[in-house]
Every structure is written in structure tokens, then in C-alpha cells.
Design a protein around this motif. Structure first.
Motif, PDB file in Angstrom:
ATOM      1  N   LEU A 108       0.797  -1.220   0.000  1.00 32.33           N
ATOM      2  CA  LEU A 108       0.000   0.000   0.000  1.00 32.33           C
ATOM      3  C   LEU A 108       0.833   1.275   0.000  1.00 32.33           C
ATOM      4  N   LEU A 109       1.942   1.258   0.701  1.00 34.93           N
ATOM      5  CA  LEU A 109       2.674   2.516   0.863  1.00 34.93           C
ATOM      6  C   LEU A 109       3.991   2.546   0.101  1.00 34.93           C
ATOM      7  N   LEU A 110       4.679   1.424  -0.013  1.00 36.88           N
ATOM      8  CA  LEU A 110       6.034   1.456  -0.552  1.00 36.88           C
ATOM      9  C   LEU A 110       6.093   1.163  -2.040  1.00 36.88           C
ATOM     10  N   ARG A 111       5.336   0.157  -2.456  1.00 35.97           N
ATOM     11  CA  ARG A 111       5.450  -0.284  -3.843  1.00 35.97           C
ATOM     12  C   ARG A 111       4.852   0.772  -4.757  1.00 35.97           C
ATOM     13  N   PRO A 112       5.524   1.113  -5.842  1.00 38.23           N
ATOM     14  CA  PRO A 112       4.931   2.097  -6.749  1.00 38.23           C
ATOM     15  C   PRO A 112       3.646   1.553  -7.373  1.00 38.23           C
ATOM     16  N   LEU A 113       2.748   2.441  -7.731  1.00 36.32           N
ATOM     17  CA  LEU A 113       1.505   2.025  -8.378  1.00 36.32           C
ATOM     18  C   LEU A 113       1.828   1.346  -9.712  1.00 36.32           C
ATOM     19  N   PRO A 114       0.935   0.464 -10.168  1.00 33.08           N
ATOM     20  CA  PRO A 114       1.267  -0.307 -11.378  1.00 33.08           C
ATOM     21  C   PRO A 114       1.084   0.495 -12.660  1.00 33.08           C
ATOM     22  N   SER A 324       0.645  13.524  -4.534  1.00 34.00           N
ATOM     23  CA  SER A 324       1.016  12.398  -5.370  1.00 34.00           C
ATOM     24  C   SER A 324      -0.114  11.379  -5.301  1.00 34.00           C
ATOM     25  N   LEU A 325      -0.379  10.710  -6.423  1.00 31.15           N
ATOM     26  CA  LEU A 325      -1.518   9.801  -6.502  1.00 31.15           C
ATOM     27  C   LEU A 325      -1.425   8.735  -5.426  1.00 31.15           C
ATOM     28  N   GLN A 326      -0.202   8.238  -5.212  1.00 22.12           N
ATOM     29  CA  GLN A 326      -0.030   7.168  -4.224  1.00 22.12           C
ATOM     30  C   GLN A 326      -0.420   7.633  -2.826  1.00 22.12           C
ATOM     31  N   ASP A 327       0.039   8.828  -2.446  1.00 21.25           N
ATOM     32  CA  ASP A 327      -0.315   9.343  -1.122  1.00 21.25           C
ATOM     33  C   ASP A 327      -1.808   9.544  -1.007  1.00 21.25           C
ATOM     34  N   ASP A 328      -2.402  10.032  -2.098  1.00 19.17           N
ATOM     35  CA  ASP A 328      -3.822  10.299  -2.070  1.00 19.17           C
ATOM     36  C   ASP A 328      -4.594   8.996  -1.865  1.00 19.17           C
ATOM     37  N   LEU A 329      -4.173   7.929  -2.545  1.00 21.99           N
ATOM     38  CA  LEU A 329      -4.890   6.656  -2.455  1.00 21.99           C
ATOM     39  C   LEU A 329      -4.755   6.031  -1.081  1.00 21.99           C
ATOM     40  N   SER A 330      -3.540   6.116  -0.507  1.00 26.16           N
ATOM     41  CA  SER A 330      -3.313   5.396   0.737  1.00 26.16           C
ATOM     42  C   SER A 330      -3.487   6.302   1.945  1.00 26.16           C
TER      43      SER A 330
END
Lengths: 866, 117
Positions: A108-114, A324-330
Motif C-alpha cells: 500500500l505505501l512502498l510499492r509504486p503504483l502499477p 502524489s496519486l499514491q499518497d492520495d490513495l493510501s
């Protein structure tokens, strides 16, 4: 190992060849074969010794020593299965819990989005206060258009809305969630369609030919993965749409349950596309290479300031937030995961302390063995290596068992996971996770092994070789320190778990303002094409309600535009007629709900003054609204609002509404205070999306099929969706809270169990060690309760130190989890004192059992002992 | 400790054998038996090397990267291991040779002082 064997074989072969060649030469010189072979062998020398000498050159001595250590370690562990089991069990819990939580954190937090170069993907939102994530809002289409036209930082920017569609045209009408996306959205996130093409600029216009992209899942489920689907037509809300492409498999963007994509600007009327007042778009963008988030924020703030100057009428002074999209999602689960990460870290620490304690105790009883080895010439380094090899061996055994624990924990995590996290599906034990486990194993092995190893290498030969195997004073101090630390750490964990339990109980006990039992709900939406006039919509609702009310098992039924707790809402600005009007960017807002006359009764919302919505509040009659208590209190603190008029700014509708009554407050979100709400009669403002709310005599779940059939009788093309019971809805709302509570409780329980076992172990060991002393005391006339006091007193002292330092630590640490709590202070005295008592009780219980054993010491035997 | 002394003594002997092996391989790659025979032959069979002791020495030289090993076919069509002098080994040979010359010279001077004076 394999390589070594191979080299040995090669050497054998080479020597054999050498001797054969020499023999052959001798034969050639005229010797008899036997003689020739002897001569060759004589000349070669001692084959075995030469092989040994050669092997020595390879110098795998180090490796051989390691193997020896491992073999020895295994033998030692096999001889004390109790010790080994306790240590491996402790480590398995600690390492397993860490592995499980790490696999979630990683996914959820470390791996980059696909997505390709996903670090450049951002979300852009409006917010009412700059840089404040909590004031984040969706984006008005007009703002989106301005951002797109004026920014210098994005390679591409696109918007998404999530409209629902009735998918018809085959056997069964179906309600599907669509994503209305800007052209090139797939390219923006860095993917390509699985089939066909994605939307181009000429699709993304009002009035362009209707086109649709199917998600891979819908294509497979409803169209049997037909490869010829591109170019075919499907029916959405009874209109034909041409399929231009199929989306890539396993796409979770923008939402996992989206079934199809349509071009954004086809769904929005051209004037509306330029509005700055209604906010409903999600905006995604790809940063230009080399542009930072801060630069993007700066550029967007500049544009926001421009827009604010231009749009004095409608824009509510919006600032812009670029995340960042990742931060927003998680973002939502991050605090819970970080708290859990700390929690499992603590569990592992306790496990380490436990094992270190066990090793210390064993090092003392192994004193003689170690002394013997030193006397025989084992170096300190060699001895330390031996000890460390043993502890790493232990931690690897613990790690293997820990993988089992991890898979159970992961199953638990999945059972309690919040629904909103699509990435949970990809959590698995892959190479990265295994690598993490490996690192944890080595790390813990060193951590708990180092101290005992250091101690063992400083053994005093004379002391150890003589009869006594009691530990030195410093070892005893160390062990006391370990015990106190275990108590303190488990107290912190218990405190965290206790706080989440309390907030969960508070949440469950929160008065939501409505009854949730025996109620089934289903959403329905009325297509524009088929029911173009307001009267048609109202007539459909009236008929539907009448039929449902006449069904067996139904106590009452009602309709509302948005149920509480669903996250679906909208609010509108208003002015009180007769008071000075506010400027447009500074108006008051209140939630809007369209209801039928029975709604308050079905949900058990109490009427506080005036009347509710009546059967006679229909098109053409006087426009009436009902206010919630908080709305009435806020704007009429000392008087009654009944008879007052409100100007509500809903699109083109500009006539005032008369307040006819007030009702009790309802929470729209379980952890938030009720918001001011205005209730409108649906028969005066027909809304096309309504939730049917049916109170039943029996099981509400079984009513859902009845509702579906009743709707189908009225209109066979009309699907119902989002079917659930109210109780179920509340439960769904509790899931994220339950997630962190259950897991924290589980880890706290683990910690307590480990700490209790550890303390019991130390105390039991202490008693055995002091048998001699106790024997003397008893021989001198000490009574059993004196002995009891001696041992329990020691435990109590440690418990006190541990509890006090644990309380201090939890005061500092629970602050970090404040956003996981509801209505509970992080220093809640009740929780902390209960937790301290529980710990004290467990510690004393763990001391009491060995203490009882001490009282049964027979002085004679104790004195003869040794 | 006792092993240390032993090592020094062995090293002296080994050093000599190592030098002879390196010198032999200067003429080109060879397999074990051929090296042993070459040493015997070139010393006019004065030096009777115990042929087996060649192998620990060869492996030691490989480990120091002075020689390398490769698969090949011997003159009687057998698969055999061929040892080859590396650049590093070549440098070492030059060094060892000059050292040996000095040592031999010094010992000669001590044993036959009259020749000098």
C-alpha cells in the motif's frame, strides 16, 4: 557444497589420469604392467595425503567451522526441546506479525503504483484552506478547464466523474458504475487499451457520437470476452453507445468497481462545463519530467488566485492541493498502518527480549561447558561465533514458523480490511516480503544473541569451573532490566489497544439519530429519456411506494435522495429571506435531502416542532421544507424557524421555501457531528436518484428480492442497485475502525502473552537458582508466606518499574495514534489505569506460580543439592 | 604455536616448487603429468620431485591467480586439465627468479668465500 564435491571429483580424476599416463610410459619403456603401475605410484607419493593437502589449499575451513557450529547448535537445541520451543514460538509470533504487516505496508505505501512512471502521477483538488488536506474538495468543471488551459507544469491533465448507468439490451437490466473520463486518460496514467482505442479529443465533446470503453471484467462477464466487440453497440440508459475499446485487465483506476468508461464532456452540458460553483470532478495529472510537487503546487496556486479574481460570483475562494496519486490513495489507511507497524515492532522487541533472557539463563547453566571449551583452547571469537550462530539459527527457525503466523495474520487482515482499498488484493508473500523476513531474522538473531554472546565470552574460568553455576550480579541486573522493559512495552501496546476498544465502543454507542433495525434499502435512478417530465417521475415513485407498502411483510416504506452514512451527499447554499443576503462566495451551506412524507417515520427521526412533510406538499402547492435541529439552532438560536422562508440556490430554481417543521439530527458520517440539513418534499422537487427504504417485519435482507421484483413489474428496464440493510450499512462504516482495533488488540494480546511467558520463565529460573538460599532460610525458620513474599516481592518491584515507565512511554506514544481514536483522549485515565492493573495482575500471576513452588522446597533436599 | 614453524619450513620448499612450475609454464600451457616430467627432464633428472606434491602446489598457484586452469585434450586424446601462466604469474616469476638468483649468489659466496678473494 555441491561445488566442493565437484572439485574433489575433478582432483580424483586428474590424479588417476596422471598415474595412468605414467604407468603407460613405464610400460612403453618395457616394464610389465604391474611393475609399471607400482613405479608410477611410488613416484607419485601418498595419494590420500596429497588429496588432503590439496583440499587444505582450497581453505574452506571457515565454512566448515560454520557447518560445525550449525550442527553443534542443532544438537544443543535438540537436547533442550523446551527451551527451543519457547524461543521459536516467541520469535515466530514476532517475526510473523512483522512479515504480515510489512506485506501490507509494502503493497500500500512502498510499492509504486502499477502505472508507467507512477511517481509523476498526481491528483489535483480544490481546498478551502491552502495545503490543508482535510479541506479537500472535488473540482468544478470550470476550474478544471481553466487549470488545463493555463498550467505550465503538467504533461497531461484529465478529469473523472463517476456516473451510474442502466445497462440494458439483453436479458437482465443492470446498474453499472461508469467513469466519465477526459480524452487520453489511459495514456495519462501510462496504460494502453487491451483492445481497440481509447477516447480521442473528438470523442470528448458534447454532441459527439456516443462511445464507450468496457472494462476487462465487464467484457468478460457480460460479453464473453468476444474479440469482435469493438465497433458493436450497447444500450446505456436506453441510448446506443459504440464500443471503441476494452480497458486493460485488473485496472482499478479510478475505482475498482467501475464497469465502463465514457467521454467526460459528452455527459456534461456545455454551459455546465464552464460552471465554477458545483464541484464534482476528480482531477488527475501527469507532471512534466523534472517538475516537483512543490513547483506544481505553486503554479496551481497562481492559477487559483487568477480564477478567484475573475469568478467573483461563483467560485468559493478555492486554493489548490496537488498530491502524489499514491499518497492520495493510501492517505486514509496510512495512520492505521503506521501504528500497526510500530505495534508489531514492539511485539518483536518483546520476543527478542524473551529469547535473550532465555539465552542468558542458559549461558549461565552452560557455564561449565563453555569454561571447558575455553580451557581446551577455544578463542573468544570462536566462542562468540558459536553463540551467534546458535541465535541466528534460532531466529531462522522462528522465521520459518513466522511465515505460517504471517499467512494467518494476513488472512485476518483481509477479513477486516476496509473495502475502499483495492490494493489489498495484491498483498502476497513475494520476494520482497521474504527478503524483509530474512533481514528481520538476521537482525533479531544478532539483537537477542549479542548480549548473551558477549557475556559468555567473558566467563571467569575459575569461577565457572568450580561447582557454582549462579550468575554474576550484572547478569541478574540485566535480566531484571529485560523484565521491566517487557512490562513497559506490553503496557504501551495494551494502552493503544485499550484506547481503540474504547473509541470503538463509543462509536457503536453513538446516537446516529435514526433506527437501523429491520430496514432494507435499494437505490434506483430514473432515466431522463424515458421519464422526461417531473410529473412522470413523481408518479413512478408514488406507484412504487404504494405497491411496496401493500407487500406482505412490509411495515412501512419511504424514499430519500441520500441515506446517511453512505458518503453520498450534496449541499447547497441558501439565504434567509428577510435577512441581508450574503455575497455569493460567503454563503451558508446546508445538506439537501429529498424525502417522501413517511421518511421520518420509517427511519424513526423524531419530529421536534411544526409538522413533517405532508401528502399535500406537491407540485403546485406551497413549497415547504423541514429543517434539522442543528440547522434550526444555528440560524435561529433563540426563536422558532417555523414560518420563516429560505432562498435555496439550486440551479435555476430560485423561489423561496417555507419552513414548516424541525426534526432530530442525523449523522451523515459515523464519526462526525451532524451537519445542518434541509429536507425537501420529493413531490415538489423530483430528484432522479432515490433510495427506497423499507421497514420490514421479518429479515430485511430477504426483502431485497421482493423490491427488485416490484420495480420490475412497474418498469422491466429499471434496475435497482446498492441493495443492503441499514444495519449492514452501519457495519460497513465501522470496518476501518474495527480493522485497527482488532489488529491492535491481537498484537497487544500477543505482546501480553509473550511478556507473561517471559516473566514466568525468568521468575521460575530465579526460584530454581535460589533453591539453596530458600532452603537455608526455611531451615532457619522462615515461613512459607515469607518465601512467597520474597519471590513475589521481587516481581512486584519489577512490575512497578515496568508499569511506571510503560505509562510514561504510552503518554508519549499514543499521541501518534490520535487520528485512530474517536471521542477518547489519548491519555484517557480509565483506559490507562485498567491497562496498568491488567499488566500488574498478569505479572504477579506469573510470579506467583514459581513462588508457590519455592514455598514447597524441602530444606534438607535444598541443602544437599549441589 | 607449532604450526607456524612448520608452515615456514614448508613454504620454503613449496616456494621452490612453485618457482619451477611457473618457469615450466612459461613455455606454454601443460597438464599435471607433463609439468612433472618437464621439471625432471630439464633438471637432467637431478631433481626428483615427488609428483603428487605438484597438485597442492598447482591449486595454491591457482588460488593466488598466478596460473589459470582450462579443459583441453592431452597428447593421447584424453580430456585433461591444462594449466596456463597468467600475467600476474609472469610478473611473479620474474620477481621470484631474481630473488632466487640473489639467494643462490649469496649462499654461493658464503660456501665458497675463497673464489671471491
Amino acid at each position: 557444497m555441491w561445488r566442493r564435491k565437484r572439485m574433489l571429483q575433478d582432483l580424483d580424476q586428474e590424479i588417476r589420469d596422471h598415474i595412468e599416463t605414467a604407468t603407460q610410459e613405464n610400460i612403453d619403456r618395457g616394464m610389465s604392467p604391474e611393475e609399471a603401475r607400482y613405479a608410477a605410484l611410488r613416484k607419485f607419493g601418498n595419494v590420500t595425503r596429497i588429496k588432503e593437502d590439496t583440499r587444505e589449499v582450497w581453505s574452506w575451513v571457515w565454512c566448515e567451522h560454520l557447518l560445525q557450529d550449525i550442527r553443534f547448535g542443532i544438537r544443543v537445541f535438540a537436547k533442550s526441546p523446551g527451551f527451543t520451543a519457547a524461543a521459536v514460538f516467541s520469535l515466530a509470533l514476532g517475526i510473523g506479525a512483522n512479515t504480515a504487516i510489512f506485506s501490507v505496508v509494502d503493497a500500500l505505501l512502498l510499492r509504486p503504483l502499477p502505472y508507467a512512471e507512477s511517481d509523476r502521477l498526481v491528483t489535483v483538488s480544490e481546498c478551502s484552506r491552502p495545503y490543508d488536506q482535510s479541506s479537500k474538495n472535488e473540482v468544478a468543471p470550470g476550474n478544471f478547464l481553466d487549470w488545463r488551459a493555463r498550467n505550465h507544469v503538467f504533461e497531461q491533465i484529465g478529469a473523472v466523474e463517476l456516473p451510474g448507468y442502466s445497462l440494458t439490451g439483453s436479458d437482465r437490466p443492470e446498474r453499472v458504475l461508469g467513469a466519465a473520463t477526459s480524452a487520453g486518460m489511459l495514456k495519462l496514467i501510462g496504460l494502453r487499451p487491451a483492445l481497440g482505442r481509447e477516447f480521442e479529443a473528438y470523442d470528448d465533446k458534447n454532441g459527439a457520437a456516443p462511445v464507450v470503453m468496457l472494462t476487462h471484467a465487464l467484457w468478460k462477464r457480460r460479453y464473453g470476452s468476444e474479440p469482435q466487440i469493438v465497433g458493436k453497440t450497447i444500450q446505456l440508459d436506453t441510448r446506443p453507445y459504440t464500443v471503441v475499446g476494452v480497458l486493460p485487465e485488473a485496472l482499478t483506476f479510478p475505482e475498482p468497481n467501475v464497469q465502463l468508461w465514457v467521454p467526460l464532456e459528452q455527459t456534461i452540458a456545455p454551459p455546465e462545463m464552464h460552471w465554477h460553483a458545483s464541484h464534482y470532478l476528480d482531477v488527475y495529472a501527469r507532471l512534466k519530467p523534472g517538475v516537483s510537487l512543490a513547483q506544481a503546487s505553486e503554479d496551481m496556486s497562481r492559477i487559483a488566485a487568477q480564477i478567484k479574481r475573475e469568478q467573483t460570483e461563483s467560485n468559493s475562494g478555492a486554493a489548490v492541493l496537488v498530491l502524489s496519486l499514491q499518497d492520495d490513495l493510501s492517505g486514509a489507511i496510512r495512520p492505521a498502518l503506521l501504528t500497526l507497524l510500530v505495534a508489531v515492532g514492539f511485539v518483536l522487541l518483546i520476543a527478542c527480549v524473551n529469547v535473550a533472557n532465555l539465552l542468558l539463563a542458559r549461558a549461565t547453566s552452560r557455564g561449565k561447558e563453555l569454561a571447558t571449551r575455553i580451557a581446551l583452547g577455544a578463542g573468544k571469537a570462536r566462542l562468540m561465533r558459536q553463540m551467534l550462530t546458535e541465535s541466528i539459527l534460532l531466529s531462522f527457525a522462528g522465521g520459518c514458523a513466522g511465515l505460517l503466523v504471517a499467512s494467518w495474520t494476513r488472512r485476518l487482515l483481509l477479513a477486516f480490511r476496509p473495502e475502499s482499498l483495492p490494493q489489498f488484493n495484491v498483498i502476497e508473500t513475494d520476494g520482497r516480503v521474504l527478503l524483509f523476513t530474512l533481514a528481520v531474522c538476521v537482525g533479531t538473531g544478532l539483537l537477542f544473541g549479542l548480549l548473551p554472546a558477549l557475556r559468555s565470552s567473558t566467563i571467569n574460568l575459575n569461577h565457572a569451573a568450580s561447582r557454582s553455576s549462579t550468575p554474576g550480579k550484572s547478569t541478574q541486573h540485566l535480566r531484571d532490566l529485560f523484565v521491566a522493559a517487557e512490562i513497559a512495552i506490553s503496557l504501551v501496546l495494551l494502552a493503544g489497544a485499550g484506547l481503540t476498544i474504547r473509541s470503538f465502543l463509543h462509536l457503536r454507542a453513538t446516537d446516529l439519530g435514526f433506527r437501523s433495525d429491520h430496514t432494507a434499502t435499494a437505490r434506483i435512478s430514473i432515466p431522463n429519456d424515458k421519464y422526461s417530465k417531473d410529473e412522470q417521475v413523481i408518479a413512478f415513485y408514488d406507484q412504487l411506494l404504494e405497491r411496496i407498502r401493500g407487500t406482505a411483510g412490509v411495515e412501512s416504506a419511504a424514499m430519500v435522495s441520500f441515506l446517511p452514512l453512505t458518503g453520498h451527499n450534496f449541499d447547497n447554499s441558501f439565504d434567509v429571506v428577510g435577512r441581508p443576503p450574503h455575497p455569493p462566495d460567503n454563503r451558508d451551506y446546508a445538506l439537501v435531502r429529498f424525502v417522501d412524507p413517511q421518511y421520518f417515520r420509517v427511519l424513526g427521526i423524531p419530529l421536534l416542532s411544526g409538522r413533517g412533510i405532508g401528502e399535500h406538499d406537491r407540485l403546485g402547492s406551497r413549497r415547504s421544507i423541514v429543517l434539522s435541529e442543528s440547522m434550526a439552532k444555528r440560524h435561529w438560536p433563540n426563536t422558532s424557524p417555523i414560518g420563516e422562508h429560505l432562498m435555496v440556490y439550486m440551479g435555476e430554481d430560485q423561489a423561496p421555501w417555507e419552513v414548516v417543521g424541525t426534526v432530530g439530527d442525523v449523522r451523515t458520517s459515523i464519526a462526525e457531528e451532524p451537519q445542518p440539513t434541509m429536507y425537501f418534499p420529493y413531490a415538489q422537487f423530483p430528484y432522479r436518484f432515490m433510495v427506497l427504504t423499507v421497514r420490514t417485519h421479518g429479515d430485511p435482507q430477504s426483502m431485497i428480492e421482493t423490491i427488485r421484483n416490484t420495480v420490475a413489474i412497474l418498469d422491466a428496464d429499471q434496475p435497482i442497485y446498492q441493495t443492503r440493510t441499514l444495519a449492514n450499512l452501519i457495519d460497513t462504516n465501522l470496518v476501518p475502525w474495527r480493522f485497527s482495533m482488532m489488529l491492535l488488540c491481537m498484537f497487544a494480546a500477543m505482546a501480553l502473552l509473550l511478556a507473561a511467558a517471559g516473566i514466568y520463565g525468568v521468575m521460575a529460573y530465579l526460584v530454581t537458582e535460589r533453591t539453596h538460599e530458600v532452603g537455608i532460610r526455611m531451615a532457619l525458620g522462615a515461613q512459607p508466606h515469607d518465601v512467597l513474599r520474597l519471590v513475589v516481592g521481587q516481581g512486584a518491584k519489577l512490575a512497578l518499574i515496568g508499569v511506571i515507565s510503560g505509562l510514561l512511554a504510552s503518554l508519549a506514544l499514543t499521541r501518534l495514534m490520535s487520528n485512530l481514536l474517536f471521542d477518547v483522549s489519548t491519555t484517557d485515565p480509565l483506559t490507562l489505569s485498567v491497562v496498568a492493573l491488567v499488566i500488574a495482575f498478569v505479572v504477579l500471576a506469573a510470579c506467583y506460580i514459581p513462588a508457590r513452588r519455592a514455598t514447597r522446597v524441602d530444606p534438607m533436599i535444598a541443602l544437599r543439592y549441589e | 604455536m607449532s604450526t607456524k614453524e612448520q608452515k615456514e619450513r614448508i613454504e620454503l620448499l613449496q616456494g621452490t616448487l612453485d618457482l619451477l612450475i611457473l618457469r615450466t609454464l612459461l613455455l606454454g600451457p601443460a597438464h599435471g603429468h607433463a609439468i612433472a616430467k618437464a621439471i625432471e627432464f630439464r633438471s637432467d633428472e637431478v631433481l626428483q620431485v615427488e609428483q603428487g606434491s605438484l597438485y597442492p602446489a598447482l591449486h595454491r598457484l591457482i588460488k593466488r591467480r598466478w596460473i589459470s586452469v582450462e579443459e583441453g585434450t592431452s597428447e593421447n586424446n584424453r580430456r585433461a586439465k591444462f594449466y596456463r601462466l597468467t600475467t600476474k604469474g609472469r610478473r611473479q616469476l620474474a620477481l621470484e627468479t631474481s630473488k632466487w638468483d640473489k639467494l643462490a649468489g649469496a649462499i654461493a659466496r658464503i660456501l665458497r668465500p675463497t673464489e671471491e678473494g
